[in-house]
Structures are given as C-alpha cells and as structure tokens.
Scaffold this motif. Structure first.
Motif, PDB file in Angstrom:
ATOM      1  N   ASP A 168      -1.537   8.372   6.584  1.00  0.00           N
ATOM      2  CA  ASP A 168      -2.515   9.477   5.798  1.00  0.00           C
ATOM      3  C   ASP A 168      -1.989  10.545   6.014  1.00  0.00           C
ATOM      4  O   ASP A 168      -1.970  11.480   5.200  1.00  0.00           O
ATOM      5  N   TYR A 192       1.055  11.402   3.941  1.00  0.00           N
ATOM      6  CA  TYR A 192       0.964  11.334   2.440  1.00  0.00           C
ATOM      7  C   TYR A 192       0.098  13.138   2.187  1.00  0.00           C
ATOM      8  O   TYR A 192       0.754  13.424   1.215  1.00  0.00           O
ATOM      9  N   GLU A 196      -8.268   8.318  -0.026  1.00  0.00           N
ATOM     10  CA  GLU A 196      -9.596   7.517   0.081  1.00  0.00           C
ATOM     11  C   GLU A 196     -10.602   8.482   0.804  1.00  0.00           C
ATOM     12  O   GLU A 196     -11.155   7.703   1.802  1.00  0.00           O
ATOM     13  N   LYS A 249       1.098   4.135  -2.983  1.00  0.00           N
ATOM     14  CA  LYS A 249       0.797   5.584  -2.452  1.00  0.00           C
ATOM     15  C   LYS A 249       1.835   6.661  -2.926  1.00  0.00           C
ATOM     16  O   LYS A 249       1.761   7.761  -3.660  1.00  0.00           O
ATOM     17  N   LEU A 265      -6.232  10.165  -3.279  1.00  0.00           N
ATOM     18  CA  LEU A 265      -4.995   9.549  -2.687  1.00  0.00           C
ATOM     19  C   LEU A 265      -5.368   9.188  -1.231  1.00  0.00           C
ATOM     20  O   LEU A 265      -4.857   8.000  -0.669  1.00  0.00           O
ATOM     21  N   SER A 268       1.821   6.921  -6.441  1.00  0.00           N
ATOM     22  CA  SER A 268       0.771   7.964  -6.862  1.00  0.00           C
ATOM     23  C   SER A 268       1.171   9.163  -6.719  1.00  0.00           C
ATOM     24  O   SER A 268       0.873  10.114  -7.504  1.00  0.00           O
ATOM     25  N   ILE A 288       0.924  -1.164   0.045  1.00  0.00           N
ATOM     26  CA  ILE A 288       0.045   0.136  -0.039  1.00  0.00           C
ATOM     27  C   ILE A 288       0.965   1.280   0.082  1.00  0.00           C
ATOM     28  O   ILE A 288       0.502   2.102  -0.867  1.00  0.00           O
ATOM     29  N   SER A 289       2.023   1.093   0.924  1.00  0.00           N
ATOM     30  CA  SER A 289       2.739   2.372   0.890  1.00  0.00           C
ATOM     31  C   SER A 289       3.558   2.590  -0.547  1.00  0.00           C
ATOM     32  O   SER A 289       3.556   3.753  -0.901  1.00  0.00           O
TER      33      SER A 289
END
Length: 221
Positions: free
Chosen positions: A161, A164, A54, A21, A52, A24, A17-18
C-alpha cells in the motif's frame, strides 16, 4: 499437498491484486493528466487515493509559504470538519513530520506512535487506526502531503500500500505541475490579449470616458 496448493492460490491472488492496482495507476495517470483544471484535479487525486488504497478517508495538505500546512481536500467521514479546521505547523503530528522530514510514514496503529497527534480525532469524532502519509513534490520542491487513513474492513495498510501511494504521489505531482503550467499560460495569454485590445482602443478615436469604462469592465471580469 493441499497446503502447497493453498499457498500457490494465495500467491496468485496477491499477484492478481498487484496487477489490478498497477492497471488502476495507469488509468489514474491518464485521467489526472487529461484534467488540467487545478480546482478539479486536487479532489480527483484524493478520491483516487482513497479508492486505490481502499481507505475510509484521505486528505491533501498543502504547504503555505514554507510556514504551515492547511487541509486543501479531505474525503471520508468528518472530511468537511477536517478541511475547515486543520492547520498544522511543520513537525506537528504525522502530516507535519512527513512535511518536515520529507519522508513517508506508515503506521499500523496510530495511537501507539508518539508523533501522532489525536487532537483532530477528538475534535471531529473520527477514530484514526492505521494510516499512510507521503510527501508530495513538484520538481523536487515539497508542496504538501497525501494521507490515507483506516483501510476498509478493519484491515491494516502494508508495504505494498505504501508503494502504491508513493507511485500515486508521483503521478499526482506531474498532473499538478502540468495544471499549474497551463494555468500560468492561460493567464499570460489573457494578459497579452487584453494589452493588444487596449492598444487598439488607445489609438482609436475612443474618448477618455469610453476607455475608462472599458478598463473598469475588464478589471471587474
């Protein structure tokens, strides 16, 4: 042994997942810095913030003359209402507090924090649950805030999050700085070209009414 395998699989999932991200973020950085129109750039920033993280909704507040914050872009349910009516003083609500203190705020339950102002929820019918709000800087100067609200599927935003969104805010700041620089350059080029064209007309045999008409047409443009 099964428990250890489950933990290992969970860790691998988080790592994947990281990685996704940050990939992205690299893609977002390339897109934002390729799009130099400030009017297209700001909605793109908020769209990427929402996707990004969500999140169900996102908003971009800009600081006006260091006096108050107004909502420039709001995406998600009731976004148009928020954009139309949201105006905050420094220190007012979460957005105002982030702008005043220039520090990020992350809340797992907004209504349990005394800094949260539920007035906008009451006006719009949108129910804020969890949120992250970060300051937006351009060359160390605060220009506004980025905020995401309510992680999808009733989840809660976490520390990852927050990281990010902070990273995205840095990407957004660079893109905004580049867009502003291009906008200033375009205006300067237009000014110089108009001055050059006027100088040519002024030394020509054009009559005063013709010069006046040219000036009026340029002003209208």
């Amino acid at each position: 042994r099964q428990r250890q395998m489950c933990i290992r699989d969970s860790n691998m999932s988080n790592s994947e997942i990281s990685t996704g991200k940050f990939r992205s973020l690299l893609h977002i950085s390339a897109v934002l810095n390729a799009n130099l129109d400030i009017h297209q750039l700001l909605p793109l920033i908020m769209l990427y913030s929402k996707d990004l993280l969500e999140a169900e909704a996102s908003s971009l507040f800009l600081l006006d003359h260091d006096e108050f914050l107004y909502c420039e872009v709001a995406l998600g349910d009731k976004g148009e209402i928020i954009q139309q009516y949201a105006r905050l003083e420094l220190g007012e609500g979460i957005v105002g507090t982030v702008a005043k203190e220039k520090k990020a705020i992350a809340l797992s339950d907004a209504y349990k924090d005394p800094r949260f102002n539920p007035e906008m929820d009451q006006k719009t019918g949108f129910r804020t649950k969890s949120l992250i709000c970060v300051p937006l800087f351009v060359e160390d100067r605060l220009i506004g805030t980025l905020e995401v609200m309510n992680k999808s599927k009733n989840r809660v935003f976490d520390e990852a999050d927050l990281e990010y969104l902070l990273a995205l805010s840095e990407v957004a700041a660079i893109a905004i700085q580049n867009a502003n620089a291009k906008d200033s350059l375009d205006k300067r080029i237009l000014e110089l070209s108009l001055l050059y064209e006027f100088e040519k007309l002024a030394v020509s045999e054009k009559s005063l009414p013709e010069l006046g008409k040219w000036i009026l047409e340029r002003v209208l443009e």
